[in-house]
Design a protein around this motif. Sequence first.
Motif, PDB file in Angstrom:
ATOM      1  N   GLY A 189       0.822  -1.195  -0.160  1.00 24.02           N
ATOM      2  CA  GLY A 189      -0.061   0.081  -0.059  1.00 24.02           C
ATOM      3  C   GLY A 189       0.765   1.176  -0.005  1.00 24.02           C
ATOM      4  N   ARG A 190       2.226   1.011   0.215  1.00 27.26           N
ATOM      5  CA  ARG A 190       2.824   2.621   0.079  1.00 27.26           C
ATOM      6  C   ARG A 190       3.665   2.605  -1.431  1.00 27.26           C
ATOM      7  N   THR A 191       4.042   3.687  -1.604  1.00 27.69           N
ATOM      8  CA  THR A 191       4.603   4.083  -2.858  1.00 27.69           C
ATOM      9  C   THR A 191       6.016   3.429  -2.667  1.00 27.69           C
ATOM     10  N   SER A 192       6.674   2.398  -3.465  1.00 26.25           N
ATOM     11  CA  SER A 192       7.878   1.934  -3.159  1.00 26.25           C
ATOM     12  C   SER A 192       8.800   1.707  -4.414  1.00 26.25           C
ATOM     13  N   LEU A 193      10.021   2.066  -4.173  1.00 25.88           N
ATOM     14  CA  LEU A 193      10.910   1.886  -5.305  1.00 25.88           C
ATOM     15  C   LEU A 193      12.067   0.897  -4.870  1.00 25.88           C
ATOM     16  N   THR A 194      12.208  -0.259  -5.277  1.00 30.61           N
ATOM     17  CA  THR A 194      13.073  -1.258  -4.812  1.00 30.61           C
ATOM     18  C   THR A 194      14.102  -1.397  -5.868  1.00 30.61           C
ATOM     19  N   ILE A 195      15.649  -1.204  -5.507  1.00 28.21           N
ATOM     20  CA  ILE A 195      16.501  -1.498  -5.956  1.00 28.21           C
ATOM     21  C   ILE A 195      17.000  -2.933  -5.691  1.00 28.21           C
ATOM     22  N   ALA A 196      17.009  -3.875  -6.600  1.00 33.82           N
ATOM     23  CA  ALA A 196      17.547  -5.318  -6.491  1.00 33.82           C
ATOM     24  C   ALA A 196      18.764  -5.875  -7.335  1.00 33.82           C
ATOM     25  N   HIS A 197      19.461  -6.654  -6.810  1.00 36.08           N
ATOM     26  CA  HIS A 197      20.294  -7.423  -7.705  1.00 36.08           C
ATOM     27  C   HIS A 197      19.929  -8.681  -8.232  1.00 36.08           C
ATOM     28  N   ARG A 198      18.660  -9.284  -7.654  1.00 36.01           N
ATOM     29  CA  ARG A 198      18.205 -10.670  -8.204  1.00 36.01           C
ATOM     30  C   ARG A 198      16.628 -10.245  -8.443  1.00 36.01           C
ATOM     31  N   LEU A 199      16.396 -10.729  -9.502  1.00 35.80           N
ATOM     32  CA  LEU A 199      14.821 -11.025  -9.721  1.00 35.80           C
ATOM     33  C   LEU A 199      14.094 -11.856  -8.865  1.00 35.80           C
ATOM     34  N   SER A 200      14.720 -12.655  -8.269  1.00 37.84           N
ATOM     35  CA  SER A 200      13.875 -13.623  -7.176  1.00 37.84           C
ATOM     36  C   SER A 200      13.623 -12.932  -5.931  1.00 37.84           C
ATOM     37  N   THR A 201      14.221 -11.760  -5.866  1.00 36.16           N
ATOM     38  CA  THR A 201      13.718 -11.149  -4.521  1.00 36.16           C
ATOM     39  C   THR A 201      12.650  -9.972  -4.581  1.00 36.16           C
ATOM     40  N   ILE A 202      12.232  -9.848  -5.867  1.00 32.19           N
ATOM     41  CA  ILE A 202      11.351  -8.940  -6.148  1.00 32.19           C
ATOM     42  C   ILE A 202       9.998  -9.574  -6.901  1.00 32.19           C
ATOM     43  N   ALA A 203       9.674 -10.747  -6.583  1.00 29.49           N
ATOM     44  CA  ALA A 203       8.692 -11.323  -7.109  1.00 29.49           C
ATOM     45  C   ALA A 203       7.252 -10.805  -7.002  1.00 29.49           C
ATOM     46  N   ASP A 204       7.232  -9.806  -5.903  1.00 29.15           N
ATOM     47  CA  ASP A 204       5.803  -9.335  -5.582  1.00 29.15           C
ATOM     48  C   ASP A 204       5.451  -8.034  -5.979  1.00 29.15           C
ATOM     49  N   ALA A 205       6.668  -7.409  -6.651  1.00 31.30           N
ATOM     50  CA  ALA A 205       6.532  -5.879  -7.248  1.00 31.30           C
ATOM     51  C   ALA A 205       5.394  -5.961  -8.346  1.00 31.30           C
ATOM     52  N   ASP A 206       4.812  -5.004  -8.392  1.00 35.76           N
ATOM     53  CA  ASP A 206       3.919  -4.589  -9.419  1.00 35.76           C
ATOM     54  C   ASP A 206       4.390  -4.437 -10.627  1.00 35.76           C
ATOM     55  N   THR A 207       5.348  -4.008 -10.578  1.00 31.47           N
ATOM     56  CA  THR A 207       6.142  -3.580 -12.143  1.00 31.47           C
ATOM     57  C   THR A 207       7.622  -3.803 -11.809  1.00 31.47           C
ATOM     58  N   ILE A 208       8.125  -4.249 -12.549  1.00 27.55           N
ATOM     59  CA  ILE A 208       9.883  -4.650 -12.618  1.00 27.55           C
ATOM     60  C   ILE A 208      10.423  -3.990 -13.757  1.00 27.55           C
ATOM     61  N   LEU A 209      11.360  -2.978 -13.479  1.00 27.23           N
ATOM     62  CA  LEU A 209      11.945  -2.531 -14.682  1.00 27.23           C
ATOM     63  C   LEU A 209      13.108  -2.815 -14.882  1.00 27.23           C
ATOM     64  N   VAL A 210      13.945  -3.392 -15.929  1.00 17.33           N
ATOM     65  CA  VAL A 210      15.174  -3.953 -16.031  1.00 17.33           C
ATOM     66  C   VAL A 210      15.741  -2.674 -16.828  1.00 17.33           C
ATOM     67  N   LEU A 211      16.929  -2.649 -16.093  1.00 17.21           N
ATOM     68  CA  LEU A 211      17.769  -1.295 -16.461  1.00 17.21           C
ATOM     69  C   LEU A 211      18.918  -1.965 -17.165  1.00 17.21           C
ATOM     70  N   ASN A 212      19.378  -1.337 -18.146  1.00 14.90           N
ATOM     71  CA  ASN A 212      20.789  -1.673 -18.780  1.00 14.90           C
ATOM     72  C   ASN A 212      21.233  -0.494 -19.458  1.00 14.90           C
ATOM     73  N   GLU A 213      22.737  -0.285 -19.068  1.00 12.59           N
ATOM     74  CA  GLU A 213      23.592   0.805 -19.574  1.00 12.59           C
ATOM     75  C   GLU A 213      22.656   2.140 -19.504  1.00 12.59           C
ATOM     76  N   GLY A 214      21.692   2.144 -18.284  1.00 14.93           N
ATOM     77  CA  GLY A 214      21.298   3.575 -18.338  1.00 14.93           C
ATOM     78  C   GLY A 214      19.831   3.798 -19.000  1.00 14.93           C
TER      79      GLY A 214
END
Length: 229
Positions: A189-214
Amino acid sequence: RPTVVFDDVVFGYEPDRTILQGLSFEVPAGQQVALVGPSGAGKSTIARLLFRFYDPWSGRILIDGQDIRAVTQASLRASLGIVPQDSVLFNDTIGYNIAYGRDGASQADVEAAARGAALMDLIERLPQGFDTPVGERGLKLSGGEKQRVAIARTLVKNPPILLLDEATSALDSRTEQDILTTLHAVAEGRTSLTIAHRLSTIADADTILVLNEGRLAEQGNHAALLRKR
Ligand code: ADP
């Protein structure tokens, strides 16, 4: 419950080297967005820009529709609660460490805030009470216990936006699971931005953004991204 927007953000640390190449994304109010990508992709840079350690070369960062360059440093910091990878605790009691999140808060204040923010559970699961000294001359907390104190310290301020910067990456995998469960409950219920190193730790995120070279390479939920792999 504010929205965070990166609008065509271009940034580099050195004039001849662009790190973020016109990055745009949105963290909708009350949603949990996660950023993953290889080391060096620019994830921590995004966190630093959000705190205004640096300003973009061009483009804008908005919180609730307002350019963060137009808000005071104090109000910016009040709206952002960060849980970093390696939390540093004061050589003082657990209570002091948590209350530091609010100037001059008494233990009763902290307990009230903790109750309000559904944090009692988190605190009660610490093996020792509020008045236990920790650090050099006190109890040596495990990595997981330290992160629980750090999470409580951040949440007691009830920040509208939560920034989790690799908050579990320094922990062993069992402790990581445990802290992830806690973080999932508090991020709900909060607005949250999670920086993660592995996909497995963010399985519950509403949206996952994959960043590569900016740049944003992909986005979707966990299931959608796994299907593509
Ligand atoms: P990530 O968090 O995804 O691993 P960072 O945002 O830390 O990536 O770094 C992105 C790029 O910016 C990297 O190439 C890194 O070397 C560079 N960088 C980070 N901090 C600085 C700095 N203070 N000065 C110069 N370059 C930096």
